[in-house]
Design a protein around this motif. Sequence first.
Motif, PDB file in Angstrom:
ATOM      1  N   TRP A 138    -112.474  -9.075  31.305  1.00 49.19           N
ATOM      2  CA  TRP A 138    -112.228 -10.234  30.445  1.00 49.19           C
ATOM      3  C   TRP A 138    -113.392 -11.202  30.487  1.00 49.19           C
ATOM      4  N   MET A 139    -113.917 -11.439  31.678  1.00 44.65           N
ATOM      5  CA  MET A 139    -115.040 -12.379  31.803  1.00 44.65           C
ATOM      6  C   MET A 139    -116.276 -11.861  31.079  1.00 44.65           C
ATOM      7  N   THR A 166    -122.105 -10.642  39.088  1.00 51.30           N
ATOM      8  CA  THR A 166    -123.052 -11.451  39.871  1.00 51.30           C
ATOM      9  C   THR A 166    -122.658 -12.921  39.878  1.00 51.30           C
ATOM     10  N   THR A 167    -122.011 -13.386  38.822  1.00 54.51           N
ATOM     11  CA  THR A 167    -121.583 -14.789  38.783  1.00 54.51           C
ATOM     12  C   THR A 167    -120.343 -15.009  39.631  1.00 54.51           C
ATOM     13  N   MET A 224    -116.251 -21.216  39.457  1.00 56.53           N
ATOM     14  CA  MET A 224    -115.126 -21.816  40.170  1.00 56.53           C
ATOM     15  C   MET A 224    -113.996 -20.800  40.364  1.00 56.53           C
ATOM     16  N   LEU A 225    -113.730 -19.992  39.339  1.00 56.90           N
ATOM     17  CA  LEU A 225    -112.716 -18.946  39.477  1.00 56.90           C
ATOM     18  C   LEU A 225    -113.104 -17.954  40.572  1.00 56.90           C
ATOM     19  N   GLY A 226    -114.376 -17.585  40.617  1.00 56.68           N
ATOM     20  CA  GLY A 226    -114.846 -16.677  41.664  1.00 56.68           C
ATOM     21  C   GLY A 226    -114.659 -17.265  43.048  1.00 56.68           C
ATOM     22  N   CYS A 227    -115.008 -18.548  43.201  1.00 53.21           N
ATOM     23  CA  CYS A 227    -114.824 -19.205  44.506  1.00 53.21           C
ATOM     24  C   CYS A 227    -113.353 -19.274  44.891  1.00 53.21           C
ATOM     25  N   CYS A 228    -112.495 -19.608  43.937  1.00 54.42           N
ATOM     26  CA  CYS A 228    -111.059 -19.676  44.217  1.00 54.42           C
ATOM     27  C   CYS A 228    -110.504 -18.307  44.613  1.00 54.42           C
ATOM     28  N   SER A 280    -108.408 -14.735  48.725  1.00 55.14           N
ATOM     29  CA  SER A 280    -108.391 -13.429  49.394  1.00 55.14           C
ATOM     30  C   SER A 280    -108.752 -13.552  50.873  1.00 55.14           C
ATOM     31  N   THR A 281    -109.662 -14.450  51.213  1.00 56.01           N
ATOM     32  CA  THR A 281    -110.000 -14.674  52.618  1.00 56.01           C
ATOM     33  C   THR A 281    -108.788 -15.221  53.372  1.00 56.01           C
ATOM     34  N   GLY A 282    -108.051 -16.129  52.755  1.00 56.27           N
ATOM     35  CA  GLY A 282    -106.838 -16.672  53.373  1.00 56.27           C
ATOM     36  C   GLY A 282    -105.782 -15.612  53.597  1.00 56.27           C
ATOM     37  N   VAL A 283    -105.598 -14.739  52.635  1.00 55.38           N
ATOM     38  CA  VAL A 283    -104.603 -13.669  52.765  1.00 55.38           C
ATOM     39  C   VAL A 283    -104.987 -12.720  53.894  1.00 55.38           C
ATOM     40  N   ILE A 284    -106.236 -12.329  53.944  1.00 57.55           N
ATOM     41  CA  ILE A 284    -106.699 -11.416  54.994  1.00 57.55           C
ATOM     42  C   ILE A 284    -106.567 -12.069  56.368  1.00 57.55           C
TER      43      ILE A 284
END
Length: 148
Positions: free
Chosen positions: A2-3, A69-70, A95-99, A104-108
């Motif tokens: 989509w992006m 890459t973005t 911003m979407l990539g950072c979120c 995902s880091t929080g879930v792991i």
Amino acid sequence: HWMCSLWFFVGYTPNGWVVSTGLAEVLDEGDPSTGQGATLLPISFTGTGLGGWSGFTYEWITSIYWAITTMTTIGYGDISASTGVEKLFSCIVMMLGCCFFAWSTGVITSLITETPYSRSRFNDTMDELHEFMSSRGLSPELTGRLKS
């Protein structure tokens, strides 16, 4: 996907990244100040591609390359925003990539550090048992047998 599709759509202007990277050529500039009425010819319509790829394939690969890459915050800079709309869209995608990576880091981390429910319940039961034995003043021998 989509992006990359949105990135191609946003950059499909006479001053956009699609023209500056050679994925389309300007046939008619239209209104010079707004770009309204411009006519662009993408390489996919000419049938020629770059690097041996067909036009549509190369356009998609270039767009998905930018999106990856973005969103992963690598951003090599070979395909970059040149108009205001492209810059705004790029900021939103970053911003979407950072979120996404924060989530995902929080879930792991939660999966790694979380105590299984059965272990937590066992610990609570043992704490209640210890409190009960202490409040009733049971002998050390009986206390040891109950804990084992």
